[in-house]
Write a protein that holds these residues in place. Sequence first.
Motif, PDB file in Angstrom:
ATOM      1  N   UNK A   1     -62.367  30.724 -34.687  1.00 20.67           N
ATOM      2  CA  UNK A   1     -62.075  30.351 -33.303  1.00 20.67           C
ATOM      3  C   UNK A   1     -63.139  29.382 -32.790  1.00 20.67           C
ATOM      4  N   UNK A   2     -62.711  28.332 -32.106  1.00 20.90           N
ATOM      5  CA  UNK A   2     -63.632  27.335 -31.588  1.00 20.90           C
ATOM      6  C   UNK A   2     -64.499  27.918 -30.470  1.00 20.90           C
ATOM      7  N   UNK A   3     -65.650  27.252 -30.258  1.00 18.06           N
ATOM      8  CA  UNK A   3     -66.532  27.687 -29.178  1.00 18.06           C
ATOM      9  C   UNK A   3     -65.784  27.707 -27.849  1.00 18.06           C
ATOM     10  N   UNK A   4     -65.011  26.664 -27.561  1.00 20.90           N
ATOM     11  CA  UNK A   4     -64.309  26.583 -26.287  1.00 20.90           C
ATOM     12  C   UNK A   4     -63.304  27.713 -26.123  1.00 20.90           C
ATOM     13  N   UNK A   5     -62.630  28.087 -27.185  1.00 18.30           N
ATOM     14  CA  UNK A   5     -61.642  29.165 -27.124  1.00 18.30           C
ATOM     15  C   UNK A   5     -62.321  30.504 -26.832  1.00 18.30           C
ATOM     16  N   UNK A   6     -63.425  30.755 -27.515  1.00 20.00           N
ATOM     17  CA  UNK A   6     -64.166  31.995 -27.287  1.00 20.00           C
ATOM     18  C   UNK A   6     -64.696  32.051 -25.859  1.00 20.00           C
ATOM     19  N   UNK A   7     -65.221  30.941 -25.397  1.00 22.03           N
ATOM     20  CA  UNK A   7     -65.826  30.909 -24.066  1.00 22.03           C
ATOM     21  C   UNK A   7     -64.775  31.026 -22.967  1.00 22.03           C
ATOM     22  N   UNK A   8     -63.627  30.394 -23.159  1.00 20.84           N
ATOM     23  CA  UNK A   8     -62.570  30.489 -22.155  1.00 20.84           C
ATOM     24  C   UNK A   8     -62.080  31.930 -22.017  1.00 20.84           C
ATOM     25  N   UNK A   9     -61.951  32.624 -23.138  1.00 14.62           N
ATOM     26  CA  UNK A   9     -61.537  34.027 -23.103  1.00 14.62           C
ATOM     27  C   UNK A   9     -62.539  34.849 -22.288  1.00 14.62           C
ATOM     28  N   UNK A  10     -63.827  34.583 -22.490  1.00 11.36           N
ATOM     29  CA  UNK A  10     -64.854  35.307 -21.747  1.00 11.36           C
ATOM     30  C   UNK A  10     -64.826  34.978 -20.258  1.00 11.36           C
ATOM     31  N   UNK A  11     -64.364  33.787 -19.923  1.00  5.20           N
ATOM     32  CA  UNK A  11     -64.360  33.361 -18.519  1.00  5.20           C
ATOM     33  C   UNK A  11     -63.066  33.705 -17.798  1.00  5.20           C
ATOM     34  N   UNK A  12     -62.073  34.230 -18.497  1.00  5.87           N
ATOM     35  CA  UNK A  12     -60.770  34.503 -17.885  1.00  5.87           C
ATOM     36  C   UNK A  12     -60.839  35.415 -16.655  1.00  5.87           C
ATOM     37  N   UNK A  13     -61.662  36.477 -16.666  1.00  7.24           N
ATOM     38  CA  UNK A  13     -61.739  37.301 -15.446  1.00  7.24           C
ATOM     39  C   UNK A  13     -62.171  36.495 -14.216  1.00  7.24           C
ATOM     40  N   UNK A  14     -63.082  35.548 -14.424  1.00  5.22           N
ATOM     41  CA  UNK A  14     -63.532  34.700 -13.315  1.00  5.22           C
ATOM     42  C   UNK A  14     -62.405  33.770 -12.883  1.00  5.22           C
ATOM     43  N   UNK A  15     -61.733  33.176 -13.846  1.00  7.00           N
ATOM     44  CA  UNK A  15     -60.627  32.263 -13.545  1.00  7.00           C
ATOM     45  C   UNK A  15     -59.527  32.973 -12.754  1.00  7.00           C
ATOM     46  N   UNK A  16     -59.179  34.186 -13.157  1.00  7.03           N
ATOM     47  CA  UNK A  16     -58.142  34.923 -12.446  1.00  7.03           C
ATOM     48  C   UNK A  16     -58.570  35.263 -11.022  1.00  7.03           C
ATOM     49  N   UNK A  17     -59.853  35.531 -10.825  1.00  8.56           N
ATOM     50  CA  UNK A  17     -60.353  35.780  -9.467  1.00  8.56           C
ATOM     51  C   UNK A  17     -60.291  34.506  -8.621  1.00  8.56           C
ATOM     52  N   UNK A  18     -60.471  33.355  -9.268  1.00  6.53           N
ATOM     53  CA  UNK A  18     -60.325  32.077  -8.551  1.00  6.53           C
ATOM     54  C   UNK A  18     -58.888  31.910  -8.075  1.00  6.53           C
ATOM     55  N   UNK A  19     -57.928  32.198  -8.952  1.00  2.99           N
ATOM     56  CA  UNK A  19     -56.517  32.077  -8.574  1.00  2.99           C
ATOM     57  C   UNK A  19     -56.153  33.021  -7.438  1.00  2.99           C
ATOM     58  N   UNK A  20     -56.869  34.141  -7.314  1.00  2.95           N
ATOM     59  CA  UNK A  20     -56.589  35.124  -6.270  1.00  2.95           C
ATOM     60  C   UNK A  20     -57.204  34.750  -4.920  1.00  2.95           C
ATOM     61  N   UNK A  21     -58.043  33.729  -4.903  1.00  2.32           N
ATOM     62  CA  UNK A  21     -58.689  33.348  -3.647  1.00  2.32           C
ATOM     63  C   UNK A  21     -57.646  32.888  -2.626  1.00  2.32           C
ATOM     64  N   UNK A  22     -57.793  33.302  -1.367  1.00  5.53           N
ATOM     65  CA  UNK A  22     -56.850  32.832  -0.341  1.00  5.53           C
ATOM     66  C   UNK A  22     -56.856  31.321  -0.180  1.00  5.53           C
ATOM     67  N   UNK A  23     -57.993  30.688  -0.458  1.00  3.83           N
ATOM     68  CA  UNK A  23     -58.053  29.226  -0.383  1.00  3.83           C
ATOM     69  C   UNK A  23     -57.040  28.606  -1.332  1.00  3.83           C
ATOM     70  N   UNK A  24     -56.963  29.107  -2.571  1.00  2.00           N
ATOM     71  CA  UNK A  24     -56.048  28.568  -3.572  1.00  2.00           C
ATOM     72  C   UNK A  24     -54.603  28.902  -3.212  1.00  2.00           C
ATOM     73  N   UNK A  25     -54.370  30.126  -2.784  1.00  2.00           N
ATOM     74  CA  UNK A  25     -53.014  30.538  -2.417  1.00  2.00           C
ATOM     75  C   UNK A  25     -52.457  29.676  -1.288  1.00  2.00           C
ATOM     76  N   UNK A  26     -53.251  29.460  -0.265  1.00  2.00           N
ATOM     77  CA  UNK A  26     -52.773  28.689   0.879  1.00  2.00           C
ATOM     78  C   UNK A  26     -52.758  27.191   0.585  1.00  2.00           C
TER      79      UNK A  26
END
Length: 218
Positions: A1-26
């Motif tokens: 697995x590439x470095x970017x793939x491993x790192x993106x998997x580790x960052x997914x919880x943060x990314x999902x919290x970004x999508x949940x932000x009211x700023x993004x929703x609105x």
Amino acid sequence: MKWSEQTWIKSLPIYHKILDLPFITELMNGTLAKEKFLFYIQQDVIYLGEFGKVLAGIVVRLKKQSHAEAFMKFAADTIYVEGDLHESFLKQVGSSVTTEPSPSCLLYTGHMRQLLSSASVEATMAGVLPCFWIYKEVGDYILSNQTHNSDNPYQQWINTYGGADFEKAVTNAINICDELAQQCTNEQQQEMTDAFIRSAKLEWMFWNSAWNMEQWPI
């Protein structure tokens, strides 16, 4: 697995919290208050000014010409393409750029400057990557989940970061990071991952600060 793939998997919880932000929703459904979006644009202008300097600093540290040329283009696009986008929104509301960065903006730009001054070029590149990658993913997410976009006042912003041209730039940045990561030790790759994760967290803080129109407490 590439470095970017491993790192993106580790960052997914943060990314999902970004999508949940009211700023993004609105932002996605076009109901975001104009003063919140204006605050974001003003802070992003400040942020991108520092971001462009960091990209230029990376250029002079890269050994491979194609890598240096790519980051030179990234820096130019930051100044001209994104600069024009921000200016168009500021003109629409007859506003100018605020002179003071918010605490979150200053923390984020300080993090990048610190990487440039004391970290490896690989870690510095990993630290700027979320600004490309997460913006692309957020733009794609919004475009895929919008139900009505014809009257969204922020559609120009959404289309810029969810478009094919931006995707090419992001893919190129990811590939360069992966190429350099292959030449790194496990310890150096971990340094890259740490820089990426910290920047991803700061992306969340930056958008959240725009929603709250963050001010200095004293």
